[in-house]
Write an enzyme that holds these catalytic residues in place. Structure first.
Site, PDB file in Angstrom:
ATOM      1  CB  CYS A  10      -0.993  -0.022   1.160  1.00 52.91           C
ATOM      2  SG  CYS A  10      -0.248  -0.043   2.813  1.00 52.91           S
ATOM      3  CG  ASN A  13       4.418  -1.609   5.096  1.00 55.62           C
ATOM      4  OD1 ASN A  13       5.560  -1.898   5.426  1.00 55.62           O
ATOM      5  ND2 ASN A  13       3.478  -2.529   5.017  1.00 55.62           N
ATOM      6  CB  CYS A  15      -3.839   1.587   6.971  1.00 53.55           C
ATOM      7  SG  CYS A  15      -3.617   3.043   8.001  1.00 53.55           S
ATOM      8  NE  ARG A  16      -4.528   1.482   1.659  1.00 53.14           N
ATOM      9  CZ  ARG A  16      -4.315   2.239   0.596  1.00 53.14           C
ATOM     10  NH1 ARG A  16      -5.181   2.188  -0.410  1.00 53.14           N
ATOM     11  NH2 ARG A  16      -3.280   3.032   0.522  1.00 53.14           N
ATOM     12  CB  SER A  17       0.221  -3.565   2.726  1.00 58.08           C
ATOM     13  OG  SER A  17       1.054  -2.671   3.410  1.00 58.08           O
ATOM     14  CG  ASP A 124      -5.112   5.554   2.580  1.00 62.32           C
ATOM     15  OD1 ASP A 124      -5.238   5.152   3.758  1.00 62.32           O
ATOM     16  OD2 ASP A 124      -4.080   6.086   2.146  1.00 62.32           O
TER      17      ASP A 124
HETATM   18  P1  4NP Z   1      -1.864   2.755   4.071  1.00 65.82           P
HETATM   19  O1  4NP Z   1      -2.466   4.126   4.649  1.00 65.82           O
HETATM   20  O2  4NP Z   1      -1.285   3.100   2.713  1.00 65.82           O
HETATM   21  O3  4NP Z   1      -3.049   1.856   3.971  1.00 65.82           O
HETATM   22  O4  4NP Z   1      -0.824   2.301   5.064  1.00 65.82           O
HETATM   23  C1  4NP Z   1      -1.689   5.271   4.801  1.00 65.82           C
HETATM   24  C2  4NP Z   1      -1.042   5.485   5.995  1.00 65.82           C
HETATM   25  C3  4NP Z   1      -0.269   6.622   6.162  1.00 65.82           C
HETATM   26  C4  4NP Z   1      -0.163   7.525   5.132  1.00 65.82           C
HETATM   27  C5  4NP Z   1      -0.798   7.300   3.936  1.00 65.82           C
HETATM   28  C6  4NP Z   1      -1.570   6.162   3.766  1.00 65.82           C
HETATM   29  N1  4NP Z   1       0.605   8.711   5.315  1.00 65.82           N
HETATM   30  O5  4NP Z   1       0.596   9.555   4.403  1.00 65.82           O
HETATM   31  O6  4NP Z   1       1.259   8.871   6.351  1.00 65.82           O
END
Ligand code: 4NP
Length: 155
Positions: A10, A13, A15-17, A124
């Site tokens: 994602c 790294n 939340c989703r992955s 997201d």
């Molecule tokens: P993820 O979500 O891609 O599912 O881990 C996010 C977590 C943090 C951020 C962006 C997306 N960030 O910009 O910090």
């Protein structure tokens, strides 16, 4: 026999992955399949998953607290057989690092295992509430089950 290696990717790294890795880990034989996760961005290197991902995993019997954020690199194309993008931005960012058609052929949009050909994003959930994490969990569970049936249970 060589293990099948799957990388969940994602943006952050956290939340989703990490959830996707936790779910797929719970469905496979670790003697046969290795699962990892990474982010296209470098915002959360070394960080634990977001508490809301940890909570939704725990609610569903999974422990993802040991995962730590790392960034996707071109070397991952050599190490992994399947590189699973959570959304179309991740997909394009990964593809932009590919060095061959073989590299590109490893990259899949994960929700195409749930809804084939639709090219949908796992939204997201980072800036939303905790219900977004429940929705993400449900989508990823469906996709991971179908991935196992389609790509791994081919004996
Ligand atoms: P993820 O979500 O891609 O599912 O881990 C996010 C977590 C943090 C951020 C962006 C997306 N960030 O910009 O910090």
């Amino acid at each position: 026999m060589a293990k099948v290696k799957v990388l969940m990717v994602c943006l952050g790294n956290i939340c989703r992955s990490p959830l996707a890795k936790g779910i797929l880990d719970s469905l496979v034989d670790h003697d046969l399949v290795e699962v990892d996760s990474a982010g296209t961005g470098d915002y959360h290197l070394g960080d634990r998953p977001d508490q809301r991902s940890i909570d939704v995993a725990k609610k569903n019997g999974l422990d993802i607290t040991n995962q730590r954020g790392r960034q996707f690199t071109a070397a991952d194309f050599k190490r992994f057989d399947y590189i699973m993008a959570m959304d179309n931005y991740n997909y394009e960012d990964i593809i932009s690092l590919a060095e061959s058609e073989e590299d590109k052929s490893k990259v899949k949009l994960i929700l195409n295992y749930a809804l084939p050909g639709e090219n949908l994003d796992v939204p997201d959930p980072y800036f939303g509430g905790s219900s977004g994490f429940d929705d993400v969990y449900d989508m990823l569970t469906k996709a991971c089950h179908n991935f196992v049936d389609k790509e791994l249970n081919n004996g």
